[in-house]
Design a protein around this motif. Structure first.
Motif, PDB file in Angstrom:
ATOM      1  N   GLY A 226       0.809  -1.209   0.000  1.00  0.00           N
ATOM      2  CA  GLY A 226       0.000   0.000   0.000  1.00  0.00           C
ATOM      3  C   GLY A 226       0.841   1.257   0.000  1.00  0.00           C
ATOM      4  N   LYS A 227       0.216   2.384   0.364  1.00  0.00           N
ATOM      5  CA  LYS A 227       0.896   3.670   0.353  1.00  0.00           C
ATOM      6  C   LYS A 227       2.029   3.721   1.370  1.00  0.00           C
ATOM      7  CE  LYS A 227      -2.908   6.594  -1.265  1.00  0.00           C
ATOM      8  NZ  LYS A 227      -3.753   7.767  -0.948  1.00  0.00           N
ATOM      9  N   THR A 228       1.902   2.972   2.457  1.00  0.00           N
ATOM     10  CA  THR A 228       2.910   3.023   3.522  1.00  0.00           C
ATOM     11  C   THR A 228       3.822   1.803   3.501  1.00  0.00           C
ATOM     12  OG1 THR A 228       1.293   2.023   5.060  1.00  0.00           O
ATOM     13  CG2 THR A 228       1.438   4.423   5.009  1.00  0.00           C
ATOM     14  N   GLY A 229       3.841   1.063   2.406  1.00  0.00           N
ATOM     15  CA  GLY A 229       4.699  -0.115   2.302  1.00  0.00           C
ATOM     16  C   GLY A 229       3.890  -1.400   2.446  1.00  0.00           C
ATOM     17  N   TRP A 230       4.590  -2.497   2.654  1.00  0.00           N
ATOM     18  CA  TRP A 230       3.935  -3.795   2.791  1.00  0.00           C
ATOM     19  C   TRP A 230       3.299  -3.925   4.168  1.00  0.00           C
ATOM     20  CZ3 TRP A 230       3.047  -7.064  -1.083  1.00  0.00           C
ATOM     21  CH2 TRP A 230       3.839  -6.970  -2.235  1.00  0.00           C
ATOM     22  N   ARG A 231       2.111  -4.534   4.195  1.00  0.00           N
ATOM     23  CA  ARG A 231       1.477  -4.814   5.482  1.00  0.00           C
ATOM     24  C   ARG A 231       0.578  -6.029   5.352  1.00  0.00           C
ATOM     25  NH1 ARG A 231      -2.493  -1.137   3.569  1.00  0.00           N
ATOM     26  NH2 ARG A 231      -4.609  -1.541   4.361  1.00  0.00           N
ATOM     27  N   GLU A 232       0.300  -6.675   6.473  1.00  0.00           N
ATOM     28  CA  GLU A 232      -0.633  -7.803   6.512  1.00  0.00           C
ATOM     29  C   GLU A 232      -1.926  -7.366   7.184  1.00  0.00           C
ATOM     30  OE1 GLU A 232       0.904 -11.276   8.392  1.00  0.00           O
ATOM     31  OE2 GLU A 232       2.009 -11.936   6.612  1.00  0.00           O
ATOM     32  N   VAL A 233      -3.037  -7.759   6.594  1.00  0.00           N
ATOM     33  CA  VAL A 233      -4.352  -7.455   7.144  1.00  0.00           C
ATOM     34  C   VAL A 233      -5.044  -8.765   7.489  1.00  0.00           C
ATOM     35  CG1 VAL A 233      -6.626  -6.481   6.648  1.00  0.00           C
ATOM     36  CG2 VAL A 233      -4.566  -5.301   5.859  1.00  0.00           C
ATOM     37  N   GLU A 234      -5.501  -8.877   8.713  1.00  0.00           N
ATOM     38  CA  GLU A 234      -6.237 -10.071   9.145  1.00  0.00           C
ATOM     39  C   GLU A 234      -7.739  -9.812   9.032  1.00  0.00           C
ATOM     40  OE1 GLU A 234      -5.124 -11.094  13.084  1.00  0.00           O
ATOM     41  OE2 GLU A 234      -2.989 -11.333  12.634  1.00  0.00           O
ATOM     42  N   ILE A 235      -8.427 -10.694   8.328  1.00  0.00           N
ATOM     43  CA  ILE A 235      -9.887 -10.612   8.210  1.00  0.00           C
ATOM     44  C   ILE A 235     -10.461 -11.902   8.783  1.00  0.00           C
ATOM     45  CG2 ILE A 235     -11.846 -10.385   6.637  1.00  0.00           C
ATOM     46  CD1 ILE A 235     -10.062  -8.885   4.720  1.00  0.00           C
ATOM     47  N   GLY A 236     -11.041 -11.799   9.962  1.00  0.00           N
ATOM     48  CA  GLY A 236     -11.594 -12.975  10.616  1.00  0.00           C
ATOM     49  C   GLY A 236     -12.912 -13.406  10.002  1.00  0.00           C
ATOM     50  N   ARG A 237     -13.290 -14.632  10.280  1.00  0.00           N
ATOM     51  CA  ARG A 237     -14.588 -15.124   9.799  1.00  0.00           C
ATOM     52  C   ARG A 237     -15.718 -14.457  10.555  1.00  0.00           C
ATOM     53  NH1 ARG A 237     -14.315 -19.477   6.419  1.00  0.00           N
ATOM     54  NH2 ARG A 237     -12.259 -20.457   6.205  1.00  0.00           N
ATOM     55  N   GLY A 238     -16.841 -14.268   9.890  1.00  0.00           N
ATOM     56  CA  GLY A 238     -17.982 -13.608  10.494  1.00  0.00           C
ATOM     57  C   GLY A 238     -18.810 -14.554  11.338  1.00  0.00           C
ATOM     58  N   SER A 239     -19.792 -14.003  12.032  1.00  0.00           N
ATOM     59  CA  SER A 239     -20.660 -14.802  12.906  1.00  0.00           C
ATOM     60  C   SER A 239     -21.699 -15.571  12.117  1.00  0.00           C
ATOM     61  CB  SER A 239     -21.354 -13.886  13.922  1.00  0.00           C
ATOM     62  OG  SER A 239     -22.074 -12.861  13.259  1.00  0.00           O
ATOM     63  N   SER A 240     -21.886 -15.230  10.840  1.00  0.00           N
ATOM     64  CA  SER A 240     -22.850 -15.911   9.984  1.00  0.00           C
ATOM     65  C   SER A 240     -22.272 -16.027   8.584  1.00  0.00           C
ATOM     66  CB  SER A 240     -24.167 -15.124   9.945  1.00  0.00           C
ATOM     67  OG  SER A 240     -25.002 -15.555   8.892  1.00  0.00           O
ATOM     68  N   ASP A 241     -22.567 -17.148   7.916  1.00  0.00           N
ATOM     69  CA  ASP A 241     -22.085 -17.326   6.542  1.00  0.00           C
ATOM     70  C   ASP A 241     -22.616 -16.246   5.609  1.00  0.00           C
ATOM     71  OD1 ASP A 241     -20.585 -19.515   7.176  1.00  0.00           O
ATOM     72  OD2 ASP A 241     -21.997 -21.002   6.397  1.00  0.00           O
ATOM     73  N   ALA A 242     -23.797 -15.724   5.917  1.00  0.00           N
ATOM     74  CA  ALA A 242     -24.419 -14.722   5.058  1.00  0.00           C
ATOM     75  C   ALA A 242     -23.638 -13.411   5.039  1.00  0.00           C
ATOM     76  CB  ALA A 242     -25.854 -14.461   5.504  1.00  0.00           C
ATOM     77  N   THR A 243     -22.901 -13.141   6.119  1.00  0.00           N
ATOM     78  CA  THR A 243     -22.150 -11.884   6.203  1.00  0.00           C
ATOM     79  C   THR A 243     -20.655 -12.120   6.405  1.00  0.00           C
ATOM     80  OG1 THR A 243     -22.587 -11.760   8.590  1.00  0.00           O
ATOM     81  CG2 THR A 243     -24.118 -10.615   7.131  1.00  0.00           C
ATOM     82  N   CYS A 244     -20.217 -13.357   6.201  1.00  0.00           N
ATOM     83  CA  CYS A 244     -18.802 -13.682   6.413  1.00  0.00           C
ATOM     84  C   CYS A 244     -17.980 -13.330   5.171  1.00  0.00           C
ATOM     85  CB  CYS A 244     -18.641 -15.161   6.741  1.00  0.00           C
ATOM     86  SG  CYS A 244     -16.910 -15.681   6.882  1.00  0.00           S
ATOM     87  N   PRO A 245     -17.007 -12.437   5.294  1.00  0.00           N
ATOM     88  CA  PRO A 245     -16.205 -12.066   4.122  1.00  0.00           C
ATOM     89  C   PRO A 245     -15.373 -13.227   3.573  1.00  0.00           C
ATOM     90  CG  PRO A 245     -15.285 -11.117   6.125  1.00  0.00           C
ATOM     91  CD  PRO A 245     -16.613 -11.679   6.490  1.00  0.00           C
ATOM     92  N   VAL A 246     -14.912 -14.103   4.458  1.00  0.00           N
ATOM     93  CA  VAL A 246     -14.090 -15.231   4.016  1.00  0.00           C
ATOM     94  C   VAL A 246     -14.936 -16.217   3.224  1.00  0.00           C
ATOM     95  CG1 VAL A 246     -12.474 -17.024   4.734  1.00  0.00           C
ATOM     96  CG2 VAL A 246     -12.662 -14.918   6.072  1.00  0.00           C
ATOM     97  N   THR A 247     -16.142 -16.503   3.708  1.00  0.00           N
ATOM     98  CA  THR A 247     -17.055 -17.397   2.997  1.00  0.00           C
ATOM     99  C   THR A 247     -17.437 -16.817   1.645  1.00  0.00           C
ATOM    100  OG1 THR A 247     -17.961 -18.267   5.072  1.00  0.00           O
ATOM    101  CG2 THR A 247     -19.302 -18.533   3.099  1.00  0.00           C
ATOM    102  N   ALA A 248     -17.721 -15.504   1.612  1.00  0.00           N
ATOM    103  CA  ALA A 248     -18.103 -14.851   0.355  1.00  0.00           C
ATOM    104  C   ALA A 248     -16.968 -14.930  -0.663  1.00  0.00           C
ATOM    105  CB  ALA A 248     -18.473 -13.396   0.623  1.00  0.00           C
ATOM    106  N   LEU A 249     -15.725 -14.718  -0.201  1.00  0.00           N
ATOM    107  CA  LEU A 249     -14.583 -14.770  -1.114  1.00  0.00           C
ATOM    108  C   LEU A 249     -14.346 -16.191  -1.613  1.00  0.00           C
ATOM    109  CD1 LEU A 249     -12.178 -13.368  -2.441  1.00  0.00           C
ATOM    110  CD2 LEU A 249     -10.856 -13.839  -0.366  1.00  0.00           C
ATOM    111  N   ASP A 250     -14.421 -17.150  -0.706  1.00  0.00           N
ATOM    112  CA  ASP A 250     -14.210 -18.555  -1.075  1.00  0.00           C
ATOM    113  C   ASP A 250     -15.259 -19.010  -2.088  1.00  0.00           C
ATOM    114  OD1 ASP A 250     -12.781 -20.916  -0.931  1.00  0.00           O
ATOM    115  OD2 ASP A 250     -13.999 -21.712   0.710  1.00  0.00           O
ATOM    116  N   THR A 251     -16.511 -18.592  -1.882  1.00  0.00           N
ATOM    117  CA  THR A 251     -17.593 -18.949  -2.803  1.00  0.00           C
ATOM    118  C   THR A 251     -17.351 -18.366  -4.186  1.00  0.00           C
ATOM    119  OG1 THR A 251     -19.175 -19.059  -0.969  1.00  0.00           O
ATOM    120  CG2 THR A 251     -20.078 -18.843  -3.183  1.00  0.00           C
ATOM    121  N   TRP A 252     -16.957 -17.120  -4.236  1.00  0.00           N
ATOM    122  CA  TRP A 252     -16.678 -16.460  -5.507  1.00  0.00           C
ATOM    123  C   TRP A 252     -15.550 -17.170  -6.263  1.00  0.00           C
ATOM    124  CZ3 TRP A 252     -17.076 -13.931  -9.791  1.00  0.00           C
ATOM    125  CH2 TRP A 252     -15.964 -13.351 -10.397  1.00  0.00           C
TER     126      TRP A 252
END
Length: 362
Positions: A226-252
């Motif tokens: 990014g603008k400030t160099g390399w970084r790691e971002v942690e995105i945890g699983r959501g409380s529901s599959d309907a709103t879980c970003p990890v599930t949505a990405l895996d499905t796509w």
């Protein structure tokens, strides 16, 4: 101050050599050509120059240089060498709406950006512009005092807004699945729109990639440049599959059959075919705006007002404003170097949390 009606305007940014004007008396001497065996290194050096800034920044700098060049040409003024008096007149023209093609005065932030662009462009030509010169600094101080306005911030989309926006997307098409993943990843990761579309499935899979993903049992690791160099971002699983970003990405990724290259791509054929090309970052802004309007977010405003409220930054601001955790975790997630910058993204989150009136005994 030199003038020359027949001056040749320097080409767009990116030229490594100083650029001459037509007037021979003021022309910059061209350096000797490199030996042929150094052509490869020169090409690589140009690549590193491009990598030093984002594509959006380079486009803005090129556009501003063209804007300044056209103004100088109309005024019969010379571009080179840099003259603080000329730049002072130019920013004055920008502030007063006296630049051809501009229908109204430029905002202070636009003028600041134009000045930064000129400084960068002149530096690339080996002729630095002194922004602290009184002809520039004093004029800019007056412009700020006379025309400065409170910053206009995009609306933060909150968790309930994201849920409503997801409901407007078609789960039966690949485009709908892709858009769900982009909204959720962008919100939960606090990602910039360029970071969202710049993701690859794995490391070093494309030349234009700006990061990659790693799906784990407990969540998703996003590695970003990014603008400030390399970084790691942690995105945890959501409380529901309907709103879980990890599930949505895996499905796509699974249904789009993407195992290599850009994560987010164009979808064609009425939402049923996936192309190979990476999405443009403008698509993220359009998606946020379109989904927010369809979901009725900020329905208290008129349609025109609502259309101006949302952009890709609404996702980052939404995470910063809604995550009830220690501020330093939000700062790390957003990749900010200062807490002050993070607070600018936290729309009204901490208002009146500390009541100094009561604390003072009133």
């Amino acid at each position: 101050m030199t003038t020359d009606k027949n001056q040749t305007v320097p080409p767009e940014v990116g030229s490594p050599a100083p650029l001459p004007v037509a007037n021979e008396a003021s022309a910059t001497e061209q350096p000797a050509a490199f030996p042929a065996h150094l052509d490869g290194l020169a090409d690589r050096a140009r690549g590193y120059v491009e990598a030093a800034s984002s594509a959006n920044t380079r486009r803005a700098y090129a556009s501003d240089w063209k804007h300044f060049s056209a103004w100088c040409r109309r005024q019969s003024l010379s571009l080179l060498p840099p003259e603080p008096q000329i730049v002072g007149l130019y920013v004055t023209a920008c502030a007063s709406g006296a630049v051809g093609g501009d229908r109204k005065p430029n905002s202070v932030s636009t003028i600041e950006r134009r000045l930064s662009s000129l400084t960068w462009n002149y530096a690339q030509r080996g002729q630095p512009l002194d922004r602290k010169d009184r002809h520039i600094a004093t004029v800019m101080a007056g412009i700020r005092n006379s025309h400065a306005r409170p910053p206009v911030q995009k609306e933060a989309v909150m968790p309930e807004d994201i849920i409503a926006m997801l409901e407007t997307l078609d789960r039966g098409t690949l485009r709908g699945l892709r858009d769900r993943a982009m909204l959720l990843i962008g919100f939960a990761g606090g990602l910039r729109r360029s970071e969202i579309v710049g993701l690859d499935v794995k490391k070093d899979q494309t030349e234009d990639g700006r990061g990659w993903i790693e799906i784990l049992e407990k969540g998703l690791i996003v590695t970003l440049r990014g603008k400030t160099g390399w970084r790691e971002v942690e995105i945890g699983r959501g409380s529901s599959d309907a709103t879980c970003p990890v599930t949505a990405l895996d499905t796509w990724l699974s249904l789009a059959r993407i195992a290599h290259g850009p994560v987010f791509r164009r979808v064609t054929g009425q939402g049923k075919a996936v192309g190979a090309d990476r999405l443009n970052d403008q698509e993220v802004a359009r998606l946020v705006k379109r989904a927010a309007l369809a979901a009725g977010v900020r329905g208290d405003l008129t349609e025109g007002e609502r259309a101006l409220k949302f952009s890709g930054h609404s996702l980052r601001a939404g995470l910063a404003s809604s995550a009830e955790v220690d501020e330093r975790y939000v700062q790390k997630q957003l990749g900010h170097t200062s807490a002050e910058m993070t607070r600018k993204y936290q729309r009204r989150r901490d208002r009146f949390r500390v009541n100094l009136t009561k604390a003072a005994g009133l």
